[in-house]
Design a protein around this motif. Structure first.
Motif: not given
Length: 113
Positions: A62-67, A77-79, A91-94, A98-113
Protein backbone atom coordinates in the motif's frame (compact mmCIF):
# COMPACT_ATOMS: atom_id res chain seq x y z
CA UNK A 1 1.16 8.49 11.16
CA UNK A 2 -1.69 10.14 13.06
CA UNK A 3 -3.97 8.06 15.26
CA UNK A 4 -6.90 8.41 12.81
CA UNK A 5 -4.75 7.48 9.82
CA UNK A 6 -3.29 4.49 11.71
CA UNK A 7 -6.77 3.33 12.77
CA UNK A 8 -8.07 3.26 9.20
CA UNK A 9 -4.86 1.80 7.82
CA UNK A 10 -5.33 -1.10 10.24
CA UNK A 11 -8.98 -1.48 9.18
CA UNK A 12 -7.93 -1.66 5.52
CA UNK A 13 -5.23 -4.20 6.37
CA UNK A 14 -7.86 -6.27 8.21
CA UNK A 15 -9.90 -6.31 5.00
CA UNK A 16 -6.90 -7.37 2.88
CA UNK A 17 -5.16 -9.77 5.30
CA UNK A 18 -4.97 -13.29 3.84
CA UNK A 19 -5.69 -14.98 7.19
CA UNK A 20 -8.79 -12.83 7.69
CA UNK A 21 -9.97 -13.46 4.14
CA UNK A 22 -9.94 -17.19 4.89
CA UNK A 23 -12.32 -16.55 7.82
CA UNK A 24 -15.35 -14.88 6.25
CA UNK A 25 -16.80 -13.97 9.65
CA UNK A 26 -13.95 -11.52 10.21
CA UNK A 27 -14.48 -9.88 6.82
CA UNK A 28 -18.27 -9.89 7.05
CA UNK A 29 -18.04 -8.19 10.46
CA UNK A 30 -16.11 -5.32 8.84
CA UNK A 31 -18.85 -4.76 6.25
CA UNK A 32 -21.94 -2.60 6.62
CA UNK A 33 -25.24 -4.38 5.86
CA UNK A 34 -25.59 -2.21 2.73
CA UNK A 35 -21.99 -2.76 1.60
CA UNK A 36 -21.29 -2.36 -2.11
CA UNK A 37 -18.01 -2.66 -3.99
CA UNK A 38 -17.09 -1.80 -7.53
CA UNK A 39 -14.29 -4.22 -8.23
CA UNK A 40 -11.31 -3.60 -10.47
CA UNK A 41 -13.18 -5.48 -13.21
CA UNK A 42 -16.13 -3.08 -12.88
CA UNK A 43 -18.33 -5.79 -11.36
CA UNK A 44 -20.69 -4.75 -8.54
CA UNK A 45 -20.23 -6.86 -5.40
CA UNK A 46 -22.60 -6.82 -2.43
CA UNK A 47 -22.23 -8.28 1.05
CA UNK A 48 -24.35 -11.29 0.08
CA UNK A 49 -21.92 -12.04 -2.79
CA UNK A 50 -19.08 -12.20 -0.28
CA UNK A 51 -21.13 -14.45 2.01
CA UNK A 52 -21.71 -16.92 -0.84
CA UNK A 53 -18.35 -16.94 -2.66
CA UNK A 54 -14.71 -17.54 -1.76
CA UNK A 55 -12.46 -14.53 -1.16
CA UNK A 56 -9.18 -14.28 -3.03
CA UNK A 57 -5.92 -13.74 -1.21
CA UNK A 58 -2.85 -11.99 -2.59
CA UNK A 59 0.39 -10.30 -1.59
CA UNK A 60 0.25 -6.50 -1.71
CA UNK A 61 1.88 -3.19 -0.91
CA UNK A 62 0.00 0.00 0.00
CA UNK A 63 1.19 3.52 -0.80
CA UNK A 64 -0.17 7.07 -0.83
CA UNK A 65 -2.57 6.29 2.02
CA UNK A 66 -4.88 9.24 2.83
CA UNK A 67 -7.79 9.61 5.27
CA UNK A 68 -10.38 12.37 5.02
CA UNK A 69 -13.12 13.00 7.57
CA UNK A 70 -16.27 13.72 5.53
CA UNK A 71 -18.43 14.41 8.57
CA UNK A 72 -18.89 12.96 12.03
CA UNK A 73 -19.01 9.17 11.67
CA UNK A 74 -17.96 9.07 7.98
CA UNK A 75 -14.37 8.75 6.74
CA UNK A 76 -13.06 8.39 3.18
CA UNK A 77 -9.83 6.45 2.69
CA UNK A 78 -7.87 6.46 -0.57
CA UNK A 79 -4.64 4.69 -1.50
CA UNK A 80 -2.72 2.86 -4.18
CA UNK A 81 -2.52 -0.90 -3.87
CA UNK A 82 0.10 -2.91 -5.73
CA UNK A 83 -1.01 -6.53 -6.06
CA UNK A 84 2.31 -8.40 -6.05
CA UNK A 85 0.59 -11.66 -7.01
CA UNK A 86 -0.91 -10.29 -10.26
CA UNK A 87 1.54 -7.39 -10.79
CA UNK A 88 -1.37 -4.92 -10.99
CA UNK A 89 -1.70 -1.47 -9.39
CA UNK A 90 -5.11 -0.08 -8.47
CA UNK A 91 -6.42 3.13 -6.98
CA UNK A 92 -8.55 2.21 -3.98
CA UNK A 93 -11.22 4.12 -2.11
CA UNK A 94 -13.24 3.09 0.91
CA UNK A 95 -16.07 4.85 2.67
CA UNK A 96 -16.19 3.93 6.37
CA UNK A 97 -19.27 4.67 8.50
CA UNK A 98 -19.52 4.45 12.28
CA UNK A 99 -22.35 2.22 13.50
CA UNK A 100 -22.89 1.27 17.14
CA UNK A 101 -19.35 2.33 18.10
CA UNK A 102 -17.78 0.26 15.29
CA UNK A 103 -16.42 1.32 11.92
CA UNK A 104 -18.04 -0.51 9.00
CA UNK A 105 -17.01 -0.54 5.36
CA UNK A 106 -19.97 0.90 3.43
CA UNK A 107 -18.41 1.28 -0.02
CA UNK A 108 -15.18 0.17 -1.67
CA UNK A 109 -13.80 0.62 -5.18
CA UNK A 110 -10.67 -0.55 -6.94
CA UNK A 111 -9.73 0.91 -10.33
CA UNK A 112 -6.80 -0.38 -12.38
CA UNK A 113 -4.31 2.33 -13.33
Amino acid sequence: MTFIKQQFYELEISHLNANNREDKDIILNLLDENFKEIGKSGKIIKKSDIENNPLHTFEYKISEFVTEKIQKGIVLVTYKLFNETDNVTTNRSTLWVRKNSEWKMRFHQGTII
